[in-house]
Design a protein around this motif. Sequence first.
Motif, PDB file in Angstrom:
ATOM      1  N   GLY A 155      27.337  36.107  51.880  1.00 22.42           N
ATOM      2  CA  GLY A 155      26.367  36.133  50.431  1.00 22.42           C
ATOM      3  C   GLY A 155      28.498  36.824  49.690  1.00 22.42           C
ATOM      4  N   GLN A 156      29.254  36.949  50.299  1.00 26.70           N
ATOM      5  CA  GLN A 156      30.830  37.301  49.188  1.00 26.70           C
ATOM      6  C   GLN A 156      31.173  35.803  48.972  1.00 26.70           C
ATOM      7  N   VAL A 157      30.981  34.810  49.544  1.00 23.17           N
ATOM      8  CA  VAL A 157      31.437  33.640  48.935  1.00 23.17           C
ATOM      9  C   VAL A 157      30.447  32.613  47.772  1.00 23.17           C
ATOM     10  N   ARG A 158      29.059  33.652  48.543  1.00 21.03           N
ATOM     11  CA  ARG A 158      28.337  32.351  47.346  1.00 21.03           C
ATOM     12  C   ARG A 158      28.455  33.362  45.565  1.00 21.03           C
ATOM     13  N   ARG A 159      29.335  34.750  46.118  1.00 14.31           N
ATOM     14  CA  ARG A 159      28.561  35.051  44.767  1.00 14.31           C
ATOM     15  C   ARG A 159      30.100  34.473  43.809  1.00 14.31           C
ATOM     16  N   PRO A 160      29.793  34.403  42.755  1.00 13.44           N
ATOM     17  CA  PRO A 160      31.140  33.986  41.381  1.00 13.44           C
ATOM     18  C   PRO A 160      32.210  34.399  41.761  1.00 13.44           C
ATOM     19  N   ALA A 161      33.240  33.727  41.076  1.00 14.81           N
ATOM     20  CA  ALA A 161      34.293  34.589  41.465  1.00 14.81           C
ATOM     21  C   ALA A 161      34.629  35.443  40.141  1.00 14.81           C
ATOM     22  N   PRO A 162      35.474  36.449  40.919  1.00 17.64           N
ATOM     23  CA  PRO A 162      35.534  37.559  40.220  1.00 17.64           C
ATOM     24  C   PRO A 162      36.735  37.459  39.342  1.00 17.64           C
ATOM     25  N   ALA A 163      36.073  38.429  37.855  1.00 18.71           N
ATOM     26  CA  ALA A 163      37.621  38.164  36.685  1.00 18.71           C
ATOM     27  C   ALA A 163      39.176  38.425  37.423  1.00 18.71           C
ATOM     28  N   PRO A 164      39.504  37.792  36.750  1.00 19.73           N
ATOM     29  CA  PRO A 164      41.596  37.648  36.664  1.00 19.73           C
ATOM     30  C   PRO A 164      41.930  39.058  36.373  1.00 19.73           C
ATOM     31  N   LEU A 165      43.029  40.678  37.063  1.00 22.79           N
ATOM     32  CA  LEU A 165      42.824  41.131  36.708  1.00 22.79           C
ATOM     33  C   LEU A 165      43.861  40.957  35.507  1.00 22.79           C
ATOM     34  N   SER A 166      43.348  42.114  33.848  1.00 25.59           N
ATOM     35  CA  SER A 166      44.220  42.244  32.931  1.00 25.59           C
ATOM     36  C   SER A 166      45.065  42.270  33.172  1.00 25.59           C
ATOM     37  N   ARG A 167      46.380  41.687  31.870  1.00 20.61           N
ATOM     38  CA  ARG A 167      48.186  42.533  32.203  1.00 20.61           C
ATOM     39  C   ARG A 167      48.227  44.413  32.617  1.00 20.61           C
ATOM     40  N   ARG A 168      46.781  44.564  31.653  1.00 20.48           N
ATOM     41  CA  ARG A 168      46.791  46.501  31.695  1.00 20.48           C
ATOM     42  C   ARG A 168      46.839  46.955  32.465  1.00 20.48           C
ATOM     43  N   GLU A 169      45.545  46.372  33.583  1.00 19.22           N
ATOM     44  CA  GLU A 169      45.426  46.658  35.074  1.00 19.22           C
ATOM     45  C   GLU A 169      46.426  46.846  35.957  1.00 19.22           C
ATOM     46  N   LEU A 170      47.167  45.177  36.502  1.00 24.63           N
ATOM     47  CA  LEU A 170      47.677  45.130  36.892  1.00 24.63           C
ATOM     48  C   LEU A 170      48.730  45.831  36.563  1.00 24.63           C
ATOM     49  N   GLU A 171      49.163  46.991  35.524  1.00 18.16           N
ATOM     50  CA  GLU A 171      50.140  47.622  35.120  1.00 18.16           C
ATOM     51  C   GLU A 171      50.618  48.665  35.484  1.00 18.16           C
ATOM     52  N   VAL A 172      48.965  49.019  36.329  1.00 12.97           N
ATOM     53  CA  VAL A 172      48.363  50.466  36.785  1.00 12.97           C
ATOM     54  C   VAL A 172      48.650  50.272  37.896  1.00 12.97           C
ATOM     55  N   LEU A 173      47.914  48.528  38.841  1.00 13.26           N
ATOM     56  CA  LEU A 173      47.897  48.678  40.123  1.00 13.26           C
ATOM     57  C   LEU A 173      49.287  48.533  40.463  1.00 13.26           C
ATOM     58  N   GLU A 174      50.356  48.153  39.652  1.00 15.15           N
ATOM     59  CA  GLU A 174      51.852  48.470  40.297  1.00 15.15           C
ATOM     60  C   GLU A 174      52.759  49.247  39.918  1.00 15.15           C
ATOM     61  N   SER A 221      47.491  40.259  48.802  1.00 16.66           N
ATOM     62  CA  SER A 221      46.994  39.546  49.869  1.00 16.66           C
ATOM     63  C   SER A 221      46.012  38.275  48.966  1.00 16.66           C
ATOM     64  N   ARG A 222      46.266  38.650  47.784  1.00 13.55           N
ATOM     65  CA  ARG A 222      45.509  37.432  46.973  1.00 13.55           C
ATOM     66  C   ARG A 222      46.410  37.681  46.029  1.00 13.55           C
ATOM     67  N   GLY A 223      47.474  37.134  46.142  1.00 17.29           N
ATOM     68  CA  GLY A 223      48.973  37.251  45.233  1.00 17.29           C
ATOM     69  C   GLY A 223      49.048  37.821  43.825  1.00 17.29           C
ATOM     70  N   TYR A 224      48.275  38.746  43.880  1.00 23.10           N
ATOM     71  CA  TYR A 224      48.678  39.598  42.290  1.00 23.10           C
ATOM     72  C   TYR A 224      50.001  40.237  41.923  1.00 23.10           C
ATOM     73  N   LEU A 225      49.879  41.326  43.751  1.00 19.51           N
ATOM     74  CA  LEU A 225      51.223  41.586  43.516  1.00 19.51           C
ATOM     75  C   LEU A 225      52.366  41.718  44.825  1.00 19.51           C
ATOM     76  N   THR A 226      53.216  41.400  44.295  1.00 12.19           N
ATOM     77  CA  THR A 226      54.525  40.800  45.500  1.00 12.19           C
ATOM     78  C   THR A 226      55.436  41.881  45.579  1.00 12.19           C
ATOM     79  N   LEU A 227      56.486  41.669  46.783  1.00 15.73           N
ATOM     80  CA  LEU A 227      57.324  42.456  47.303  1.00 15.73           C
ATOM     81  C   LEU A 227      58.337  43.132  45.955  1.00 15.73           C
TER      82      LEU A 227
END
Length: 209
Positions: A135-154, A201-207
Motif C-alpha cells: 500500500g505504501q509503495v502504491r501511494r504517490p511519492a510524497p512531496a519533497p521537503l521545503s528549504r524551511r522544513e529542512l532547516e527545522v529538521l536539521e 535514510s532518504r538522504g535529506y540529512l547527512t552526517l
Amino acid sequence: MISLLIVDDHPVVRDGLRGMFGADPRFEVLGEAGDGAEAVAAGERLRPDVILMDLRMPGTDGVAAIRELAKRGVPSRVLVLTTYDTDSHVLTAIEAGATGYLLKDAPREELVRAVEAAARGQAVLSPTVATRLVGQVRRPAPAPLSRRELEVLELIARGSTNREAAKRLFISETTVKTHLLHVYAKLGVNDRAAAVAAAFSRGYLTLRD
C-alpha cells in the motif's frame, strides 16, 4: 545449524525466544543483547547467521543498530521481530538493511520458517506487513521537503528544542511545530526521532548536517 543473536530490551521476550530456538537442534543461540549498542558489539563479535532484532529499545534503537551493523560489514541477516507494523517502521527498517520484518505474535512455525528463510538471504514479511508495504509503495511519492522544513529538521537532528529552533530561525514556536507536522506527513512518521531517522535514510540529512 543456524546461529542466532537475540536482541530485545525485555528479558522475558529474550528468555522466550532463547527457550524456543535453543530447544530446536536446527538452531544455536550464540548470545543476547538488551539494546542496539549491545547488539552491534555482539553482532560484530559473534557473527551469527541471523540477528532477531527488536526496534523500539532505549538508547540505540533497532534501526540505528541495523545501519551500524551494515556500516561495519557484519554479514548477519537481520530479522526484525516487533509488536509494531506501521508503515514508517516497516520502510525504515528495510531501508536500513533488514532482511525481514515479522510481528512478535506470529505462530512458532512461522517464526522458525522466517529465520530459516532469512538465513538463506530471502526476504521475509508477515502478511500484515506485506499488505501495508504494498500500500505504501502504491501511494504517490510524497512531496519533497521545503528549504524551511529542512532547516527545522536539521536543528532538531542536532538536539534543538522547538523553542531553540524558533529562536535560531527567527520564527515562532508555533511555526516550528507546523513545519514539523508537515515533515511528519511527508516522511510518513509520527515523531521527531522517526523523522530524523527517515531523513537520514532518504538522504535529506547527512552526517555533515
